[in-house]
Scaffold this motif. Structure first.
Motif, short mmCIF file in Angstrom:
data_model
loop_
_atom_site.label_atom_id
_atom_site.label_comp_id
_atom_site.label_asym_id
_atom_site.label_seq_id
_atom_site.Cartn_x
_atom_site.Cartn_y
_atom_site.Cartn_z
N GLY A 16 0.68 -1.47 -0.07
CA GLY A 16 0.07 -0.17 -0.02
C GLY A 16 0.79 1.17 0.14
N SER A 17 0.11 2.54 0.29
CA SER A 17 0.69 3.73 -0.11
C SER A 17 0.35 4.62 1.34
CB SER A 17 0.18 4.42 -1.16
OG SER A 17 0.80 3.63 -2.52
N LEU A 18 1.31 5.49 1.61
CA LEU A 18 0.81 6.58 2.69
C LEU A 18 1.60 7.85 2.13
CD1 LEU A 18 1.30 4.99 6.11
CD2 LEU A 18 -0.89 5.76 4.98
N ARG A 19 1.05 9.02 2.37
CA ARG A 19 1.82 10.16 2.34
C ARG A 19 1.98 11.01 3.66
NH1 ARG A 19 0.62 15.66 -1.40
NH2 ARG A 19 -0.93 16.07 0.13
N LEU A 20 3.21 11.15 4.00
CA LEU A 20 3.38 11.96 4.99
C LEU A 20 3.54 13.41 4.76
CD1 LEU A 20 6.10 9.86 6.91
CD2 LEU A 20 3.73 9.55 7.03
N SER A 21 3.19 14.31 5.68
CA SER A 21 3.30 15.89 5.65
C SER A 21 4.00 16.27 6.87
CB SER A 21 1.86 16.32 5.38
OG SER A 21 1.12 15.73 4.34
N CYS A 22 4.73 17.21 6.39
CA CYS A 22 5.35 18.11 7.86
C CYS A 22 5.12 19.56 7.42
CB CYS A 22 6.70 17.71 7.69
SG CYS A 22 7.63 18.69 8.97
N VAL A 23 4.35 20.35 8.38
CA VAL A 23 4.16 21.64 8.25
C VAL A 23 5.18 22.20 8.93
CG1 VAL A 23 2.71 23.48 8.54
CG2 VAL A 23 1.93 21.42 7.66
N ALA A 24 5.94 23.56 8.51
CA ALA A 24 7.11 24.16 9.25
C ALA A 24 6.34 25.54 9.65
CB ALA A 24 8.47 24.23 8.30
N SER A 25 6.88 26.00 10.70
CA SER A 25 6.56 27.33 11.05
C SER A 25 7.63 28.07 11.93
CB SER A 25 5.11 27.60 11.78
OG SER A 25 5.30 26.89 13.09
#
Length: 127
Positions: A16-25
């Motif tokens: 399967g697949s996953l998409r990780l996200s990382c938001v920076a501030s």
């Protein structure tokens, strides 16, 4: 100071697949190289992928080449890790990292290159 918040982890079957996200501030996102590391219990944190400030160059550990893709959106202050053809051995806590150093194929793999870290997101791949 840069704050990093990951999301997108979860449980997925092998293949399967996953998409990780990382938001920076906290600082100008485009001034930072971005990376992903992963860690399993009892093991050192392992480099997975990195992308330069402009997004023109990316680097990967051999075990994920051809399956994972790192990308960034300098408008949304976000870095992504698209993970396809997942394997049980990809199971780990995945950490987002940022550095104000220039990164290349060698220093991107080194833990001490990276100045800032997120809290991690769990990825579990079942067989």
């Amino acid at each position: 100071q840069v704050q990093l918040v990951e999301s997108g982890g979860g449980l997925v079957q092998a293949g399967g697949s996953l998409r990780l996200s990382c938001v920076a501030s906290g600082r100008t996102f485009s001034n930072y190289g971005m990376g992903w590391f992963r860690q399993t219990p009892g093991k050192e944190r392992e480099f997975v992928a990195a992308i330069t400030r402009s997004g023109r160059s990316a680097y990967y550990v051999d075990s994920v080449k051809g399956r994972f893709t790192i990308s960034r959106d300098n408008i949304r202050n976000t870095v992504y890790l698209q993970m396809n053809s997942l394997k049980p051995e990809d199971t780990a806590v995945y950490y987002c990292a940022a550095t104000n150093a220039g990164i290349g194929p060698i220093n991107s793999e080194l833990y001490y290159t990276w100045n800032y870290w997120g809290q991690g997101t769990q990825v579990t791949v079942s067989s």
